[in-house]
Design a protein around this motif. Structure first.
Motif, PDB file in Angstrom:
ATOM      1  N   LYS A 257       0.852  -1.193   0.000  1.00 51.15           N
ATOM      2  CA  LYS A 257       0.000   0.000   0.000  1.00 51.15           C
ATOM      3  C   LYS A 257       0.890   1.246   0.000  1.00 51.15           C
ATOM      4  O   LYS A 257       1.803   1.360   0.811  1.00 51.15           O
ATOM      5  N   VAL A 258       0.613   2.156  -0.941  1.00 50.87           N
ATOM      6  CA  VAL A 258       1.366   3.403  -1.034  1.00 50.87           C
ATOM      7  C   VAL A 258       0.406   4.552  -0.738  1.00 50.87           C
ATOM      8  O   VAL A 258      -0.455   4.880  -1.558  1.00 50.87           O
ATOM      9  N   LEU A 259       0.533   5.151   0.431  1.00 48.74           N
ATOM     10  CA  LEU A 259      -0.375   6.226   0.831  1.00 48.74           C
ATOM     11  C   LEU A 259       0.081   7.564   0.255  1.00 48.74           C
ATOM     12  O   LEU A 259       1.265   7.868   0.207  1.00 48.74           O
TER      13      LEU A 259
ATOM     14  N   PRO B 288       5.527  -2.293  10.694  1.00 43.69           N
ATOM     15  CA  PRO B 288       6.803  -1.900  10.072  1.00 43.69           C
ATOM     16  C   PRO B 288       7.418  -3.041   9.260  1.00 43.69           C
ATOM     17  O   PRO B 288       8.499  -3.544   9.587  1.00 43.69           O
ATOM     18  N   ASP B 289       6.726  -3.411   8.205  1.00 46.10           N
ATOM     19  CA  ASP B 289       7.165  -4.567   7.416  1.00 46.10           C
ATOM     20  C   ASP B 289       7.390  -4.246   5.941  1.00 46.10           C
ATOM     21  O   ASP B 289       7.648  -5.139   5.136  1.00 46.10           O
ATOM     22  N   GLY B 290       7.268  -2.956   5.564  1.00 45.42           N
ATOM     23  CA  GLY B 290       7.487  -2.583   4.170  1.00 45.42           C
ATOM     24  C   GLY B 290       6.247  -2.641   3.309  1.00 45.42           C
ATOM     25  O   GLY B 290       6.318  -2.323   2.119  1.00 45.42           O
ATOM     26  N   TYR B 291       5.104  -3.008   3.905  1.00 44.06           N
ATOM     27  CA  TYR B 291       3.889  -3.145   3.108  1.00 44.06           C
ATOM     28  C   TYR B 291       2.968  -1.924   3.224  1.00 44.06           C
ATOM     29  O   TYR B 291       1.886  -1.918   2.634  1.00 44.06           O
ATOM     30  N   THR B 292       3.385  -0.920   3.967  1.00 38.83           N
ATOM     31  CA  THR B 292       2.729   0.382   3.960  1.00 38.83           C
ATOM     32  C   THR B 292       3.808   1.436   3.777  1.00 38.83           C
ATOM     33  O   THR B 292       4.724   1.545   4.608  1.00 38.83           O
ATOM     34  N   LEU B 293       3.719   2.178   2.679  1.00 39.00           N
ATOM     35  CA  LEU B 293       4.674   3.239   2.375  1.00 39.00           C
ATOM     36  C   LEU B 293       3.918   4.552   2.226  1.00 39.00           C
ATOM     37  O   LEU B 293       2.698   4.565   2.076  1.00 39.00           O
ATOM     38  N   LEU B 294       4.650   5.651   2.271  1.00 38.98           N
ATOM     39  CA  LEU B 294       4.078   6.981   2.120  1.00 38.98           C
ATOM     40  C   LEU B 294       4.904   7.770   1.127  1.00 38.98           C
ATOM     41  O   LEU B 294       6.136   7.792   1.224  1.00 38.98           O
ATOM     42  N   VAL B 295       4.236   8.424   0.180  1.00 34.05           N
ATOM     43  CA  VAL B 295       4.909   9.442  -0.621  1.00 34.05           C
ATOM     44  C   VAL B 295       4.549  10.780   0.001  1.00 34.05           C
ATOM     45  O   VAL B 295       3.400  11.217  -0.059  1.00 34.05           O
ATOM     46  N   GLY B 296       5.526  11.393   0.649  1.00 37.98           N
ATOM     47  CA  GLY B 296       5.312  12.665   1.319  1.00 37.98           C
ATOM     48  C   GLY B 296       6.139  13.754   0.668  1.00 37.98           C
ATOM     49  O   GLY B 296       6.763  13.554  -0.375  1.00 37.98           O
ATOM     50  N   ASN B 297       6.163  14.915   1.306  1.00 32.61           N
ATOM     51  CA  ASN B 297       6.911  16.034   0.730  1.00 32.61           C
ATOM     52  C   ASN B 297       7.409  16.945   1.840  1.00 32.61           C
ATOM     53  O   ASN B 297       7.285  16.627   3.019  1.00 32.61           O
ATOM     54  N   VAL B 298       7.962  18.078   1.450  1.00 33.60           N
ATOM     55  CA  VAL B 298       8.549  18.986   2.433  1.00 33.60           C
ATOM     56  C   VAL B 298       7.503  19.487   3.431  1.00 33.60           C
ATOM     57  O   VAL B 298       7.816  19.688   4.610  1.00 33.60           O
TER      58      VAL B 298
ATOM     59  N   VAL C 139      14.815  -4.482   4.096  1.00 32.04           N
ATOM     60  CA  VAL C 139      13.628  -4.154   3.303  1.00 32.04           C
ATOM     61  C   VAL C 139      13.724  -2.718   2.795  1.00 32.04           C
ATOM     62  O   VAL C 139      13.453  -2.442   1.616  1.00 32.04           O
ATOM     63  N   VAL C 140      14.124  -1.806   3.671  1.00 31.24           N
ATOM     64  CA  VAL C 140      14.326  -0.413   3.245  1.00 31.24           C
ATOM     65  C   VAL C 140      15.338  -0.346   2.110  1.00 31.24           C
ATOM     66  O   VAL C 140      15.137   0.352   1.111  1.00 31.24           O
ATOM     67  N   ASP C 141      16.427  -1.086   2.254  1.00 31.18           N
ATOM     68  CA  ASP C 141      17.472  -1.071   1.222  1.00 31.18           C
ATOM     69  C   ASP C 141      16.970  -1.627  -0.110  1.00 31.18           C
ATOM     70  O   ASP C 141      17.320  -1.116  -1.179  1.00 31.18           O
ATOM     71  N   LYS C 142      16.140  -2.666  -0.040  1.00 30.31           N
ATOM     72  CA  LYS C 142      15.612  -3.240  -1.276  1.00 30.31           C
ATOM     73  C   LYS C 142      14.671  -2.253  -1.969  1.00 30.31           C
ATOM     74  O   LYS C 142      14.709  -2.106  -3.195  1.00 30.31           O
ATOM     75  N   ILE C 143      13.825  -1.591  -1.196  1.00 30.03           N
ATOM     76  CA  ILE C 143      12.930  -0.580  -1.773  1.00 30.03           C
ATOM     77  C   ILE C 143      13.754   0.545  -2.384  1.00 30.03           C
ATOM     78  O   ILE C 143      13.493   0.991  -3.508  1.00 30.03           O
ATOM     79  N   TYR C 144      14.760   1.006  -1.645  1.00 27.54           N
ATOM     80  CA  TYR C 144      15.621   2.091  -2.145  1.00 27.54           C
ATOM     81  C   TYR C 144      16.258   1.710  -3.479  1.00 27.54           C
ATOM     82  O   TYR C 144      16.222   2.486  -4.446  1.00 27.54           O
TER      83      TYR C 144
END
Length: 320
Positions: free
Chosen positions: A28-30, A80-90, A262-267
């Motif tokens: 899920k990408v919020l 905290p398993d990598g299955y919920t992410l957020l696209v945020g901003n400044v 998981v963070v590294d793989k997403i990155y």
């Protein structure tokens, strides 16, 4: 093998196994605003390409409201398993921590893991096509003639479009009326086109098609140099207001305790996606700007959070 040695081997192997297995289900990408704004645009592009490259669905879910705080808190409190992410901003990830300190139950700089910056987007001062002013001097003259009559839009109280206009009004000695739109630029831009509000500091990714069609007009560019796409539009610095305005970034975040592998793989996956999409995003006025590492992006977010906090305290801007 002794039991203790077996446990040690298991602990060493687990992070690699977790990294290799991720993602094993949809992600899920919020997005903290409604559809149509820059944050939503880049989120959908990245999510679609990650779906292709990682073989699982990355599904965008818009969670507008409270100037992004609803999505911030939902992400911070997710597993905290990598299955919920957020696209945020400044705004959401560096300003809200200070502006909404009394409302938030989290601290974004502490409770969200910064994965990478995605893109930077130049901003402009934009007005409705029917607005009488065509440059900053004319805007100031109108605003001083009838204080408070001109309405300006933002994506929420304390967002950088709001704060940028507050800084401009202070520097220019003008008074205008703030109209926040919780649905983000996707809601505010149609309001400017319709004349419900007259102007705003907004990003070029959301505005350029409307400027080219004649439905909106640019009064000033925020970057230090004129934009190639709008060569006849002078910068704010050229018009007497250097240092005002924010060229905003969009970034990817996860809950703070998300495992490092998981963070590294997403990155790594996001960096590869954006390298391939660089030209196409540039055509949308989005400059790809991947962070050197998650640690580097974390440090940037914390620096900017501190800097905005100092500005807000000096300006005495706080949402009660």
């Amino acid at each position: 093998m002794k039991f203790s040695a077996w446990l040690f081997c298991l602990a060493v192997a687990f992070p690699a196994a977790a990294q290799d297995a991720y993602p094993s289900k949809p992600v899920k990408v919020l997005v903290p605003y409604g559809p149509g704004g820059a944050t939503d645009i880049i989120a959908r592009i990245v999510a679609a390409k990650l779906t292709e490259s990682l073989g699982q669905g990355f599904l965008v879910e818009n969670r507008p409201g409270a100037n992004g705080n609803i999505a911030l808190e939902a992400t911070a409190k997710a597993a905290p398993d990598g299955y919920t992410l957020l696209v945020g901003n400044v705004s959401t990830n560096t300003i809200n921590e200070s502006v909404y300190a009394s409302q938030l139950t989290i601290r974004p700089s502490r409770d969200l893991a910064a994965i990478t910056k995605l893109v930077e987007i130049p901003h402009i001062v934009v007005a409705s096509a029917a607005f009488p002013a065509s440059n900053i001097a004319e805007l100031i003259a109108l605003a001083k003639k009838e204080p408070g009559k001109i309405n300006f839009a933002s994506v929420g109280l304390g967002s950088y479009p709001h704060l940028d206009m507050e800084r401009f009004m202070k520097a220019s000695g003008t008074e205008m009326t703030h109209v926040p739109y919780k649905g983000g630029a996707g809601q505010a831009i149609p309001a400017i086109i319709a004349g419900e509000v007259q102007l705003a500091f907004f990003n070029m990714a959301s505005l350029l098609p409307h400027i080219r069609s004649g439905r909106l007009k640019a009064l000033a560019a925020v970057p230090a140099q004129r934009l190639p796409e709008l060569p006849n539009v002078p910068t704010l610095a050229e018009q007497g207001f250097p240092g005002i305005g924010t060229n905003a970034w969009q970034g990817l975040f996860a809950p703070a305790a998300t495992p490092g592998p998981v963070v590294d793989k997403i990155y790594t996956a996001v960096a590869a996606v954006l390298a391939r999409e660089k030209t196409g995003l540039a055509e949308k006025m989005m400059t790809v700007d991947v962070s050197p590492s998650p640690a580097a992006f974390t440090a940037q977010v914390r620096r900017e959070t501190q800097a905005w906090g100092e500005f807000l305290r000096d300006a005495k801007i706080k949402i009660e």
